[in-house]
Design a protein around this motif. Structure first.
Motif, PDB file in Angstrom:
ATOM      1  N   PHE A  98       0.816  -1.208   0.000  1.00 17.01           N
ATOM      2  CA  PHE A  98       0.000   0.000   0.000  1.00 17.01           C
ATOM      3  C   PHE A  98       0.854   1.264   0.000  1.00 17.01           C
ATOM      4  N   GLY A  99       2.083   1.132   0.418  1.00 17.88           N
ATOM      5  CA  GLY A  99       3.055   2.218   0.412  1.00 17.88           C
ATOM      6  C   GLY A  99       4.372   1.654   0.904  1.00 17.88           C
ATOM      7  N   ARG A 316     -21.922  -0.598  -0.136  1.00 19.82           N
ATOM      8  CA  ARG A 316     -21.413  -1.412   0.974  1.00 19.82           C
ATOM      9  C   ARG A 316     -19.902  -1.264   1.094  1.00 19.82           C
ATOM     10  N   PRO A 317     -19.287  -1.703   2.199  1.00 21.46           N
ATOM     11  CA  PRO A 317     -17.820  -1.703   2.306  1.00 21.46           C
ATOM     12  C   PRO A 317     -17.200  -2.681   1.303  1.00 21.46           C
ATOM     13  N   HIS A 318     -16.000  -2.364   0.816  1.00 23.03           N
ATOM     14  CA  HIS A 318     -15.293  -3.320  -0.028  1.00 23.03           C
ATOM     15  C   HIS A 318     -14.287  -4.087   0.812  1.00 23.03           C
ATOM     16  N   ARG A 319     -13.895  -5.237   0.338  1.00 21.85           N
ATOM     17  CA  ARG A 319     -13.148  -6.172   1.174  1.00 21.85           C
ATOM     18  C   ARG A 319     -11.636  -5.926   1.155  1.00 21.85           C
ATOM     19  N   ALA A 320     -11.052  -5.752  -0.018  1.00 22.26           N
ATOM     20  CA  ALA A 320      -9.608  -5.475  -0.123  1.00 22.26           C
ATOM     21  C   ALA A 320      -9.407  -3.972   0.043  1.00 22.26           C
ATOM     22  N   SER A 321      -9.633  -3.498   1.247  1.00 19.21           N
ATOM     23  CA  SER A 321      -9.719  -2.068   1.520  1.00 19.21           C
ATOM     24  C   SER A 321      -8.366  -1.447   1.835  1.00 19.21           C
ATOM     25  N   GLY A 322      -8.313  -0.127   1.744  1.00 20.30           N
ATOM     26  CA  GLY A 322      -7.111   0.594   2.144  1.00 20.30           C
ATOM     27  C   GLY A 322      -6.815   0.424   3.621  1.00 20.30           C
ATOM     28  N   THR A 323      -7.852   0.334   4.434  1.00 22.52           N
ATOM     29  CA  THR A 323      -7.645   0.155   5.876  1.00 22.52           C
ATOM     30  C   THR A 323      -6.976  -1.169   6.178  1.00 22.52           C
ATOM     31  N   LEU A 324      -7.431  -2.235   5.529  1.00 24.22           N
ATOM     32  CA  LEU A 324      -6.792  -3.543   5.678  1.00 24.22           C
ATOM     33  C   LEU A 324      -5.355  -3.489   5.184  1.00 24.22           C
ATOM     34  N   TYR A 326      -3.382  -0.941   4.897  1.00 18.61           N
ATOM     35  CA  TYR A 326      -2.526  -0.129   5.763  1.00 18.61           C
ATOM     36  C   TYR A 326      -2.110  -0.921   6.996  1.00 18.61           C
ATOM     37  N   HIS A 327      -3.033  -1.667   7.589  1.00 14.55           N
ATOM     38  CA  HIS A 327      -2.672  -2.474   8.765  1.00 14.55           C
ATOM     39  C   HIS A 327      -1.602  -3.499   8.405  1.00 14.55           C
ATOM     40  N   VAL A 328      -1.746  -4.122   7.247  1.00 15.92           N
ATOM     41  CA  VAL A 328      -0.739  -5.098   6.799  1.00 15.92           C
ATOM     42  C   VAL A 328       0.614  -4.408   6.614  1.00 15.92           C
ATOM     43  N   LEU A 329       0.624  -3.226   6.005  1.00 17.36           N
ATOM     44  CA  LEU A 329       1.871  -2.475   5.854  1.00 17.36           C
ATOM     45  C   LEU A 329       2.464  -2.136   7.212  1.00 17.36           C
ATOM     46  N   ASP A 330       1.628  -1.703   8.126  1.00 18.27           N
ATOM     47  CA  ASP A 330       2.058  -1.356   9.480  1.00 18.27           C
ATOM     48  C   ASP A 330       2.748  -2.554  10.144  1.00 18.27           C
ATOM     49  N   VAL A 331       2.150  -3.732   9.976  1.00 19.35           N
ATOM     50  CA  VAL A 331       2.735  -4.952  10.535  1.00 19.35           C
ATOM     51  C   VAL A 331       4.088  -5.242   9.897  1.00 19.35           C
ATOM     52  N   MET A 332       4.159  -5.173   8.586  1.00 19.05           N
ATOM     53  CA  MET A 332       5.402  -5.511   7.885  1.00 19.05           C
ATOM     54  C   MET A 332       6.533  -4.557   8.248  1.00 19.05           C
ATOM     55  N   LEU A 333       6.250  -3.268   8.307  1.00 23.81           N
ATOM     56  CA  LEU A 333       7.280  -2.304   8.693  1.00 23.81           C
ATOM     57  C   LEU A 333       7.747  -2.549  10.125  1.00 23.81           C
ATOM     58  N   SER A 334       6.857  -3.043  10.970  1.00 23.49           N
ATOM     59  CA  SER A 334       7.206  -3.290  12.369  1.00 23.49           C
ATOM     60  C   SER A 334       8.231  -4.406  12.518  1.00 23.49           C
ATOM     61  N   PHE A 335       8.282  -5.336  11.560  1.00 19.50           N
ATOM     62  CA  PHE A 335       9.278  -6.407  11.633  1.00 19.50           C
ATOM     63  C   PHE A 335      10.696  -5.836  11.593  1.00 19.50           C
ATOM     64  N   SER A 349      -1.922   0.412  14.360  1.00 21.99           N
ATOM     65  CA  SER A 349      -3.169   0.431  13.586  1.00 21.99           C
ATOM     66  C   SER A 349      -4.029  -0.792  13.903  1.00 21.99           C
ATOM     67  N   ARG A 350      -5.293  -0.684  13.552  1.00 28.44           N
ATOM     68  CA  ARG A 350      -6.233  -1.782  13.683  1.00 28.44           C
ATOM     69  C   ARG A 350      -7.114  -1.838  12.447  1.00 28.44           C
TER      70      ARG A 350
END
Length: 367
Positions: A98-99, A316-324, A326-335, A349-350
């Motif tokens: 996502f970034g 309706r909400p979409h599933r492959a969202s920016g919020t999801l 971003y959280h994945v990116l947040d996790v990966m950068l944390s490693f 993030s959550r």
């Protein structure tokens, strides 16, 4: 609203042919234009897929006939192109990651919210039949309460086969930000958001030699870790062991396994859409293969884009969202931050687990 939304693609590199081919199965997608900073690439894709227009990225963004931008550029360009698309009044769906840092990714989310536009992101493999089947089994309690998980992506790197592999070893690349999105997204979809991580990472070789055409023999300077080993603690208490590597010649490890109080779930490769899905329950001596829940078993990149378009049409909400994403990116950068600091890193993030797809969908169907 019209049954179809008009899509413009920015970035006509290696992955674009897959998206353009798969887009043809979704009746809600109409590819109207393709663009690239290398004009010859755009013209070639337009001719290959009979797309009406090949143009520059600037021309595509200025085109009032384009509703949604599909951003297939290199990782460093993802956030800048996403911002430009939103500023042009368009929805945007981007390739992963996502970034390459949190501030630029946060700016995209904030701009999308302020402009009332949707932003979505690959990977969408978690919407495939294999991982959706795993989601159904976990939600139904087929393995009891999840306790732990493992995730392994081990290879020798992409420089032996990819025609332009340099970006894999620059900031925004490496096995974590390149392949990690498939694994971390799959785990978040199955288990929920991540609370904290701990990791150790390294750069094994400072230089890589390209073995593929047309750049065979060129040397790549490595700028990002190529072997990362760590653990994740999920909000629900599940502990996952994760190893992502471009330094492994061969191995016999499964892509993902989920361990529960009543059994173990063998999760298929999250870089694909199909199976097999395997389960072994307490008291059993054999692994059983589970039938898949929908027809998205083959290459379906663009499924997340189609779901976002249908979500825009229905509200309706979409599933492959920016919020999801971003959280994945947040996790990966944390490693990598954990490795550098020598301690656990809390993930700030959550996100909510995306809704599962309806059971029984066939290719081209969303709802």
């Amino acid at each position: 609203m019209s049954e179809r939304m008009r899509i413009g693609v920015i970035g006509c590199g290696n992955i674009s042919s897959v998206y353009l081919r798969v887009a043809q199965i979704f009746p809600m997608l109409e590819i109207r234009a393709v663009a690239d900073i290398v004009p010859e690439r755009a013209r070639a894709r337009a001719e290959e897929f009979n797309i009406p227009r090949a143009c520059t990225p600037e021309e595509l963004l200025a085109d009032p006939e384009i509703d949604v931008v599909l951003n297939l550029t290199v990782p460093k360009a993802h956030a800048p192109v996403n911002k430009a698309a939103l500023e042009a009044g368009k929805h945007v769906y981007t390739e992963k990651p996502f970034g390459i840092n949190r501030p630029e990714a946060q700016q995209v989310l904030q701009l999308a919210e302020a402009s009332g536009r949707r932003v979505g992101s690959a990977p969408d493999t978690f919407l495939g039949a294999g991982l959706q089947t795993c989601r159904k089994l976990i939600d139904e309690g087929a393995i009891g309460e999840p306790v732990a998980a493992t995730a392994f992506m081990l290879s020798s790197g992409p420089e032996g086969w990819h025609p332009d592999p340099e970006f894999f070893y620059q900031e925004g690349g490496g096995p974590m930000l390149d392949m990690g999105p498939y694994y971390i997204t799959a785990l978040v979809n199955l288990l929920g958001p991540v609370k904290r991580v701990a990791a150790i990472s390294r750069i094994t070789r400072l230089e890589r030699v390209i073995g593929s055409e047309p750049k065979r023999g060129q040397v790549i300077r490595v700028e990002t870790p190529t072997h990362i080993a760590g653990t994740m603690e999920f909000e629900n208490g599940v502990i996952a062991t994760v190893v992502m590597s471009f330094d492994v010649r061969a191995h016999r490890l499964p892509p993902i396994e989920i361990y529960g109080t009543e059994g173990t779930l063998g999760v298929p490769d999250p870089n694909g859409f199909g199976g097999p899905v395997l389960i072994r329950r307490v008291g059993s001596t054999e692994w059983l293969e589970v039938p898949l829940v929908n027809g998205y078993t083959r290459q379906s990149r663009g499924l997340g884009l189609a779901d976002m378009v249908r979500a825009i049409q229905t509200g309706r909400p979409h599933r492959a969202s920016g919020t999801l994403a971003y959280h994945v990116l947040d996790v990966m950068l944390s490693f990598n931050e954990s490795s550098a600091a020598g301690q656990h890193v809390n993930v700030p993030s959550r996100c909510e687990r995306p809704a599962p797809l309806p059971i029984g969908l066939q290719p081209g169907e969303i709802d």
